[in-house]
Design a protein around this motif. Sequence first.
Motif, PDB file in Angstrom:
ATOM      1  N   LYS A  26       0.857  -1.188   0.000  1.00 13.74           N
ATOM      2  CA  LYS A  26       0.000   0.000   0.000  1.00 13.74           C
ATOM      3  C   LYS A  26       0.893   1.238   0.000  1.00 13.74           C
ATOM      4  CE  LYS A  26      -4.561  -0.574   1.870  1.00 13.74           C
ATOM      5  NZ  LYS A  26      -4.830  -1.920   1.453  1.00 13.74           N
ATOM      6  N   GLY A  27       0.361   2.304  -0.505  1.00 12.52           N
ATOM      7  CA  GLY A  27       1.166   3.519  -0.550  1.00 12.52           C
ATOM      8  C   GLY A  27       0.829   4.292  -1.787  1.00 12.52           C
TER       9      GLY A  27
ATOM     10  N   SER B   2     -12.291   7.635  -4.705  1.00 15.12           N
ATOM     11  CA  SER B   2     -11.354   8.522  -4.031  1.00 15.12           C
ATOM     12  C   SER B   2     -10.531   7.681  -3.076  1.00 15.12           C
ATOM     13  CB  SER B   2     -12.096   9.614  -3.272  1.00 15.12           C
ATOM     14  OG  SER B   2     -12.764   9.054  -2.177  1.00 15.12           O
ATOM     15  N   SER B   3      -9.302   7.445  -3.468  1.00 11.86           N
ATOM     16  CA  SER B   3      -8.468   6.587  -2.638  1.00 11.86           C
ATOM     17  C   SER B   3      -7.694   7.437  -1.644  1.00 11.86           C
ATOM     18  CB  SER B   3      -7.502   5.789  -3.506  1.00 11.86           C
ATOM     19  OG  SER B   3      -6.475   6.633  -3.933  1.00 11.86           O
ATOM     20  N   ASN B   4      -7.018   6.756  -0.734  1.00  6.82           N
ATOM     21  CA  ASN B   4      -6.268   7.486   0.280  1.00  6.82           C
ATOM     22  C   ASN B   4      -4.983   8.058  -0.262  1.00  6.82           C
ATOM     23  OD1 ASN B   4      -8.177   6.753   2.162  1.00  6.82           O
ATOM     24  ND2 ASN B   4      -7.188   4.763   2.459  1.00  6.82           N
ATOM     25  N   TYR B   5      -4.545   7.471  -1.362  1.00  9.60           N
ATOM     26  CA  TYR B   5      -3.262   7.895  -1.890  1.00  9.60           C
ATOM     27  C   TYR B   5      -3.444   8.528  -3.267  1.00  9.60           C
ATOM     28  CZ  TYR B   5      -1.545   4.883   1.775  1.00  9.60           C
ATOM     29  OH  TYR B   5      -1.296   4.313   2.977  1.00  9.60           O
ATOM     30  N   GLU B  12      -5.236  15.041  -9.630  1.00 10.69           N
ATOM     31  CA  GLU B  12      -5.629  15.325  -8.252  1.00 10.69           C
ATOM     32  C   GLU B  12      -6.940  16.103  -8.189  1.00 10.69           C
ATOM     33  OE1 GLU B  12      -4.045  15.168  -4.975  1.00 10.69           O
ATOM     34  OE2 GLU B  12      -3.310  13.394  -6.021  1.00 10.69           O
ATOM     35  N   GLU B  13      -7.709  15.805  -7.150  1.00  9.48           N
ATOM     36  CA  GLU B  13      -8.911  16.595  -6.913  1.00  9.48           C
ATOM     37  C   GLU B  13      -8.455  17.963  -6.401  1.00  9.48           C
ATOM     38  OE1 GLU B  13     -12.515  15.971  -4.008  1.00  9.48           O
ATOM     39  OE2 GLU B  13     -11.967  14.131  -5.066  1.00  9.48           O
ATOM     40  N   ASP B 354      -4.122  18.452   0.154  1.00  9.99           N
ATOM     41  CA  ASP B 354      -3.052  19.221   0.785  1.00  9.99           C
ATOM     42  C   ASP B 354      -3.577  20.347   1.672  1.00  9.99           C
ATOM     43  OD1 ASP B 354      -1.205  17.669  -0.355  1.00  9.99           O
ATOM     44  OD2 ASP B 354      -0.620  19.063  -1.940  1.00  9.99           O
ATOM     45  N   ILE B 355      -4.898  20.465   1.788  1.00  8.87           N
ATOM     46  CA  ILE B 355      -5.444  21.602   2.532  1.00  8.87           C
ATOM     47  C   ILE B 355      -4.955  21.604   3.968  1.00  8.87           C
ATOM     48  CG2 ILE B 355      -7.584  22.526   3.502  1.00  8.87           C
ATOM     49  CD1 ILE B 355      -8.857  22.131   0.831  1.00  8.87           C
TER      50      ILE B 355
END
Lengths: 71, 845
Positions: A26-27, B2-5, B12-13, B354-355
């Motif tokens: 993951k990453g 929308s993934s975590n990475y 990018e959103e 990045d907010i």
Amino acid sequence: MSFFHIVVVAAVVAAIGAIAWFVMPKGKNQTLLRTAALLTLTCCYLMWAITYLAQLHPLIKPRRSDLRAEY
Amino acid sequence: MSSNYPSLFRSEEMSLVQLYIPSEVAHDTISELAEMGNFQFKDLNPSLTSFQRPFTPRLRRLAEMARRLRLFRSQITGLSPTLGIPPLAAVPPFTTVGPRAQNAYDELEEKLKEHERRLTDMNKSWEELGRRKSELEEKRWVLRETAGFFNEAEHRHTEIRTSFDESDNAPLLEHAAEYGNLPGETGLSGFDLEFVSGTIERSRMPTFERILWRVLRGNLYMNYSEIEEPFVDPTSGKETHKDVFIIFAHGEELLAKIRKVAESMGGTLYNIDSSQDKRADALREVSARLEDVDTVLYNMGQTRRVELSKVAEQLEAWTDAVRREEEIFKTLNLLSYDQGRKTLVAEGWCPSRDITAIQLGLRRAMDTAGTSVPAILSELRTHQTPPTFHRTNKFTEGFQTLIDSYGIATYQEVNPGLYAVITFPFLFAVMFGDIGHGILMFLTAAAMIFWEKQIAKGGVNENLETFFFGRYLIVLMGAFSIYTGFMYNDIFSKSLHIFNSAWEWPHNATGLVEAIPTGHRYAIGMDPGWHGADNALIFNNSYKMKLSIILGVIHMTFAICLQVPNHLHFKKYLNIYAEFIPQMLFFHSIFGYLVICIVYKWSIDWSQASSAPPGLLNMLIYMFLSPGTIEPGTQLFAGQAFIQVVLLLIALVCVPWMLALKPYMLWKEHNRIKAQGYHGLTGQENGGGERHSTEHLDEEEEEVGMAVTESSDDEHPFDMGDIIVHQVIHTIEFCLGCISNTASYLRLWALSLAHAQLSEVLWSMTLDLALEYEGGVIGGGVFVFFMFAVWFAGTIAILCVMEGLSAFLHALRLHWVEANGKHYMAGGYPFTPLTFANLGAEEEQ
């Protein structure tokens, strides 16, 4: 030496692909690594399969006229 | 999704964000944001010209400082024993942020002004002295050279006089004296010619001489000599060669004319005396003065050097600080200023994820500024299209650049750059397949990656910079080339024999022989039995042609399928069944069928079959020309005629499907909305609602809020004609494109064939000759050594670099036209955040 080989190897490649999908850490590079692994497997498999299939039932035989007697 | 990475799959959103920055932290906040490099400021005063903006005077002062620094730099680099400028990392940093920064900049400005004044003074007197020195030098030369003329003339004169004396014609001379005494003859009684002496540029000498000759009608005696040493101009450093001249003429008028001509031609006149003693005195005096001037100049040079070295110590830190300050004030000019509350309002795009980081940055900026009021961040809702931002790293950067140079992806569109990471090197390698060349390429790029830090630090030559930038691309291209080379069984045009070959050559046979099948099949790659066979080319052509068609069809299918995530993401479900499905059906009823036929034909053992193997190309052509009939003897499988008719009908149906369904559905949708009474309001309806909500959110900042929402109301009105025309073009382009694009993939075959042939020709023309040479060990060894050099140079220059570039371009085209054309909208604009990372990069160029 038949069409069967193509299918077996396809299954093996698919299995490796599935493993690669789950193994990737993951990453932030996960998507990239998964995509790269699957595409590489697909491309390499296709290349091999086409080469193998093309020679499976050859329509012509190699011919040459420069053989020497001692060969 | 929308993934975590962040990933390369979609850009990018982005969020449109408003910052309220109290004026006392404004400077440090901008600096902090630029340090982080993930905020793109929008111009909130587009109506103001650059002169009307509040920080323009400040910027002008900074530009003046930058100019001074550039002046210092050029003076420092121009010093003759070179003076090193210590790099940025080695000098103590300059305070660019915090409460003391403003003072620091003001002090710096004063300091720079002072340094500049001193330097200009020094340079001025330096120049002055330099001019004086060259004048003195010239005079010395004139004195020295003319001494020779005088001696000569005197000698001749004495001779003449003695001859006169002998004939006792003295009264004549006395008579001459009665006409008036001439200044030139004071020292030498009877030497009655006057003269003009000076220096002139050597190139002008012939013209000068000719003009004088004409003006004086030959009434002159001119002598000149070349000064060997060039004169160096103290300011420009240009060298000029000069000649010393001395002109003897008679009469004040003529002399005046000579002076005028000499001056008009850029010559310098020096007054010298005709008496030898006075000349010697003058020479001594000139020499003494020259010495004085030299000591003064030397001392001045030393002081100047000391002064410059003082500047050089800090130069990098100052330059960097000024550049930063310029960036910050340029950005501050984009903000709008709230007079009442002494706050600046900034607006811009930043990646949504990045907010939090930005908010932390705002707090940090508050701490550095030493105040207790941080800038406040609030997110705006908007209809504007955000910029496209792909987070790349050093590995993906090169691949993304390939795609970006075709077009910047539409916001949140599927990014083909992600897939190009593998498909690009692979398609390249299909054309470049050779184990040897692949290894060379792989090792070169691997070396660049291994020493990348050293190379990047040392700076790269401009031509090699492109290769260095694409090092990860090249390393993959090399790796895939090794694999495809293994498949083609091609290593520097030779072959490997690893597995059991399918062919065996008969023993002791001569003349034309055919190989005997062994019953094996070569497991991986091309059978080495074909290597060197007379009909290898026929077999290879058929194999590589089919290979390229199959790979092409699969690649394009993949590209068409990439439409689906786009349509799902943008919620344009209509496009799936009005475009994607008919496109897939159309494409596969023709070319998918061809690929299946190719594979089917390969898997049939035709030696056991009842009929001869049919030609697939003719089959495809007759599928269109005479549908429903198969010529006897060319049948591939039972029921072929029927299936072909069905496929043809599907393809035919798909054309009106693609053409008409989408415009019709859009038209129906439009009519439905119109029937509900919202005609002409569709655009405003959404935008208006949005505007209300923003106004409620920040009621007091209406001017800013308005600016955002007003510009977002540019939704196009419904235009049926436009839609139909667009759809017709799109359909025709797709249908014709299917055929031409599939044919286009045949370049894979053509290029790989050309590569293999070229490498074989190179081998047979160099090393093959040398290895078969029978001329003794030493001669043969030298010959082999020489031919190996030729072969290796050819391999690198022609096969790896030239062929590599051509294969690269063709792979690029296949990605841009054949694949991207199927799904990539590329209608975005790039995210260009404010950053300090590439400060001064544009100045260096």
